[in-house]
Write an enzyme that holds these catalytic residues in place. Structure first.
Site, PDB file in Angstrom:
ATOM      1  N   GLU A  78       0.787  -1.227   0.000  1.00 32.59           N
ATOM      2  CA  GLU A  78       0.000   0.000   0.000  1.00 32.59           C
ATOM      3  C   GLU A  78       0.822   1.282   0.000  1.00 32.59           C
ATOM      4  OE1 GLU A  78      -3.512   0.243  -0.104  1.00 32.59           O
ATOM      5  OE2 GLU A  78      -3.193  -1.843  -0.689  1.00 32.59           O
TER       6      GLU A  78
ATOM      7  N   SER B  92     -52.323 -27.566  36.311  1.00 35.34           N
ATOM      8  CA  SER B  92     -51.970 -28.339  37.503  1.00 35.34           C
ATOM      9  C   SER B  92     -50.509 -28.201  37.909  1.00 35.34           C
ATOM     10  CB  SER B  92     -52.298 -29.812  37.274  1.00 35.34           C
ATOM     11  OG  SER B  92     -53.693 -29.984  37.142  1.00 35.34           O
TER      12      SER B  92
END
Length: 809
Positions: free
Chosen positions: A89, A480
């Protein structure tokens, strides 16, 4: 004279031109820089970071971010990685002052030839300026502004500081920002562990992250990697031999793919909401937090499979709902096949995976259907079609209509099919099984009673379709499953497991007077009934809970008082509003699954109520702990009461409605739950060290279907999960606290047993409360000893235990 005048005019023109140039330059400069941002933010670099969520053993289970970035300091990056990026780069990075004029001239020449911006020639400093402060637009004005910002950055920061910003900010494809994240994404390792070949591959990406991604086009990426290695040789960063050796390295792309990521989406979404509410959205998506949770990955996987299988089994019991789509023309058929082929894209079938296919033929002779899946043939045989013979969406036994194969399936219909087995030879027929997506929803929640650590949470059948969390957000009637709270209160109010309550008809007249005003409807009297609509007569507390006798529970609640029972439910961890009437005995008040499991965990924990904990610790991006949660256990019941209830709930599994759970093969306690209208099915249970609960129902609260009780619909989910969850846990009994005693009693009457008692059990009592035989009882039982055979045959036989499909939950 004329020459002097001409010379003077030229000088004036030059002066004017110079002034105009200065004015134009200054004006242009101010025009280009008047709104440039300041670079003060670079002094304290705080990029958007990934928040990671970890399981209890340190595996990543979720990530939240706007940009997937993990910052790594420059001194943790290997030298060959830095050199690779510099070579690719900006090889003169440490020499220039932000601008590489030769690169700029070269780029300008190429741009002039092209008539547009085709090459940038940007230095690393310019890329930092663009990334932090400018847009990506390709204009000359932007390039000038970029150069100005680069110059300012160079005057403000050192080269190493600029390089550190660059390597942590740059986008490297596949959602990865910065070299650390890219290292994890492409190679499954930390940046400091990258070798030269891997470093060169990463340095190849900034020019065109998508084009050069090795996960997208490896050959193109490989050529770019070779270019980077050659540039490193030119810059004397490596030798030609090192470049050649690195180029020959066989790269292993993402070998350690994180298979624990998003294993529990309902769990991690609950954690995300918690963090967002407490710390704000920015901290979640940009703060780079490390969130440590209590999730157990393997248990969560087991829960996922249990819920998925439980929903499919329930759905198949309800019957086939029909095809996904009917193709009525050849054009529609061809379009569907073409799309299916594109979806497969030549990939091989996977066993267990489900595919959409179109029925080609229905063979009534051998009871099979032929299915086309992307121009590949599959056959669904009779055993894998049996469940679809009865289309029964109502769930009523008389609501279904027996249909033969030809009436149920037709050519051109699109169905969902799962691959059962693959053929031995390519091109042979694939064996399939008919499937359909369940409509019902389910939830599962598991907690460690001693600590309150939540190990598992599932809030629905498919998180991708619905994010509503039915484990913590849905209020549903427990039926229940609520009864143990009534019995717990009773145990602390002079009831024992051997206490006898008469199971007989009970009527409550709801009218306050005999006068009914005009326009009012007469309120029907309430007659509690048992699931089997039978009455068992004198029934012990143990039998009443094990067989889930509704009338027995109502009578106990009536005796101890509703307010008294509500208080016990609150102590155990129920926080939702509760009815202040006798319907509470039947679980009429809606609660969450988390509340129910927490309450049962309190019984397992000898009366210590654990506070559910999802997050143990949160660490910010700088390593500072900002939150830490330790277990909080509140004593609310005596160990003796808790153990007696655990013992009673073991009876539910040993001899009651929860008998299916016996196949767990270890001591377990639990309770089934079903609402009167069969809208909800539950099973809440525990073993030493782990409590869990499962729920199944429809979001619109329609009926689950005939016989879809807690024992049939919910218990199998719990059982499948628990078998996997406790597989590596040693088999343990529930610890027996001091202060309890065991007395041998008649299992039917609760009275002390004698030699002639036909059915006995060792019943548990608080010390000193066990029954003692009176002289009258002993005398009566002495007579019973001498009953002849004919009398014995006339003795009442025990009420048989109902089958699981008939059990009340």
């Amino acid at each position: 004279m004329i020459d002097r005048i001409k010379t003077l005019n030229i000088k004036k023109l030059l002066v004017y031109a110079a002034i105009a140039t200065v004015i134009f330059s200054v004006g242009g400069y101010f025009y280009l820089t008047y709104n440039l941002p300041t670079i003060d933010s670079l002094d304290d670099y705080h990029p958007d970071l990934v928040t990671k969520v970890y399981s209890h053993d340190g595996r990543v289970v979720a990530e939240f971010f706007t940009e997937r970035r993990i910052v790594a300091p420059l001194n943790k990056m290997p030298k060959h990685l830095i050199n690779a990026f510099l070579a690719a780069e900006d090889s003169k990075f440490y020499e220039h002052e932000g601008l590489n004029y030769m690169s700029i001239l070269r780029a300008a020449y190429k741009n002039m030839l092209a008539g547009r911006v085709v090459q940038g020639g940007s230095t690393i400093t310019q890329q930092v300026a663009r990334s932090f402060f400018l847009t990506q637009e390709r204009k000359i004005s932007r390039k000038i502004r970029e150069a100005i910002m680069a110059y300012r950055i160079e005057r403000r920061l050192t080269k190493d500081e600029i390089l550190n910003l660059y390597l942590n900010q740059i986008y490297l494809g596949n959602g990865a920002y910065g070299v650390q994240t890219a290292s994890e994404t492409y190679f499954g390792k930390n940046v400091q562990d990258l070798n030269l070949a891997e470093a060169a591959m990463l340095a190849a990406l900034p020019k065109a992250p998508s084009k050069y991604s090795p996960l997208v086009n490896f050959e193109v990426a490989k050529k770019r990697q070779e270019f980077v290695l050659s540039r490193m040789v030119e810059e004397n960063s490596i030798t030609p031999e090192e470049a050649k050796k690195a180029g020959a390295v066989k790269l292993r792309l993402n070998p350690d793919k994180n298979d624990s990521l998003w294993v529990g989406p309902y769990f991690t979404e609950h954690v995300r909401r918690y963090i967002e509410e407490k710390y704000g959205e920015d901290m979640v998506y940009k703060g780079g937090l490390s969130v440590y949770t209590t999730m157990d990955v393997e248990e969560q996987r087991a829960a996922n499979e249990a819920v998925k299988e439980g929903l499919r089994e329930h759905d198949k019991r309800r019957g086939y709902r029909g095809p996904l789509l009917t193709l009525r023309t050849n054009e529609e058929l061809n379009l569907f096949k073409a799309e299916a082929a594109r979806t497969l894209d030549g990939a091989p079938f996977e066993v267990g995976r489900r595919y959409q296919g179109v029925i080609e033929a229905v063979n009534t002779k051998d009871m099979t259907i032929t299915v086309d899946i992307g121009s590949r043939k599959g056959v669904i045989a009779r055993p894998d079609l049996e469940w679809a013979k009865l289309y029964n969406p109502t769930g009523d036994p008389e609501g279904g209509v027996q249909q033969d194969l030809k009436k149920t399936f037709h050519a051109g219909e699109v169905v969902l099919a799962a691959v059962k087995t693959l053929p031995d030879k390519p091109g042979d027929t694939v064996k399939l099984a008919l499937e359909q997506d369940p409509v019902a929803q389910a939830a599962l929640f598991a907690i460690e009673p001693a600590t309150g650590y939540v190990r598992v949470m599932i809030g629905g059948g498919d998180f991708s379709k619905t994010q509503f969390n039915r484990a913590v957000q849905a209020l549903r009637q427990p039926g229940s499953a609520f009864k143990p709270f009534i019995y717990t209160a009773a145990i602390d109010k002079n009831y024992t497991p051997a206490s006898v309550v008469v199971d007989s008809p009970l009527v409550f007249d709801n009218e306050t007077d005999n006068t009914i005003k005009e326009g009012e409807e007469k309120v029907e009297a309430w007659r509690p009934k048992n699931y089997d609509e039978q009455f068992a007569g004198p029934t012990t507390v143990r039998e009443g809970l094990a067989k889930s006798r509704n009338v027995v529970t109502v009578k106990i609640l009536q005796d101890i008082g509703v307010s008294y029972a509500v208080n016990y439910a609150r102590l155990l961890g129920i926080t939702s509003p509760l009815a202040n009437d006798l319907s509470l005995a039947l679980g009429s008040s809606a609660v969450t699954l988390q509340e129910m499991v927490t309450a049962f965990a309190t019984l397992e924990n000898q009366g210590g109520r654990p506070a559910p904990i999802f997050v143990t610790k949160i660490v910010d991006s700088s390593g500072r702990t900002i939150e830490e949660n330790m277990p909080i256990v509140t004593p609310v019941l005596s160990p003796q009461t808790s153990y007696i209830m655990t013992n009673l709930l073991q009876g539910v599994i040993e001899n009651g409605t929860g008998m299916r759970a016996k196949s767990l093969g270890r001591p377990a306690a639990g309770k089934t739950g079903t609402t009167n209208d069969l809208n909800d099915a539950w099973f809440i249970g525990y073993v030493p060290g782990l409590a869990a609960g499962s729920w199944i129902g429809y979001d619109d609260e329609r009926r689950l279907g005939a016989h879809e009780t807690g024992a049939v619909a919910a218990l199998p989910i719990w059982l499948k999960f628990m078998k996997e969850a406790v597989a590596d846990m040693p088999v343990r009994n529930f610890p027996v606290p001091e202060g309890v005693e065991f007395v041998k009693v008649d299992s039917k009457t609760g009275e002390p047993a004698i030699a002639a008692t036909p059915e006995t059990i060792f019943e548990v009592f608080k010390s000193g409360t066990g029954p003692k035989a009176s002289s009258a009882v002993l005398k009566r039982r002495s007579t019973e000893v001498f009953m002849d055979d004919s009398d014995a045959k006339q003795a009442p036989t025990p009420v048989p235990a109902p089958q699981p499909a008939q059990a009340t939950h």
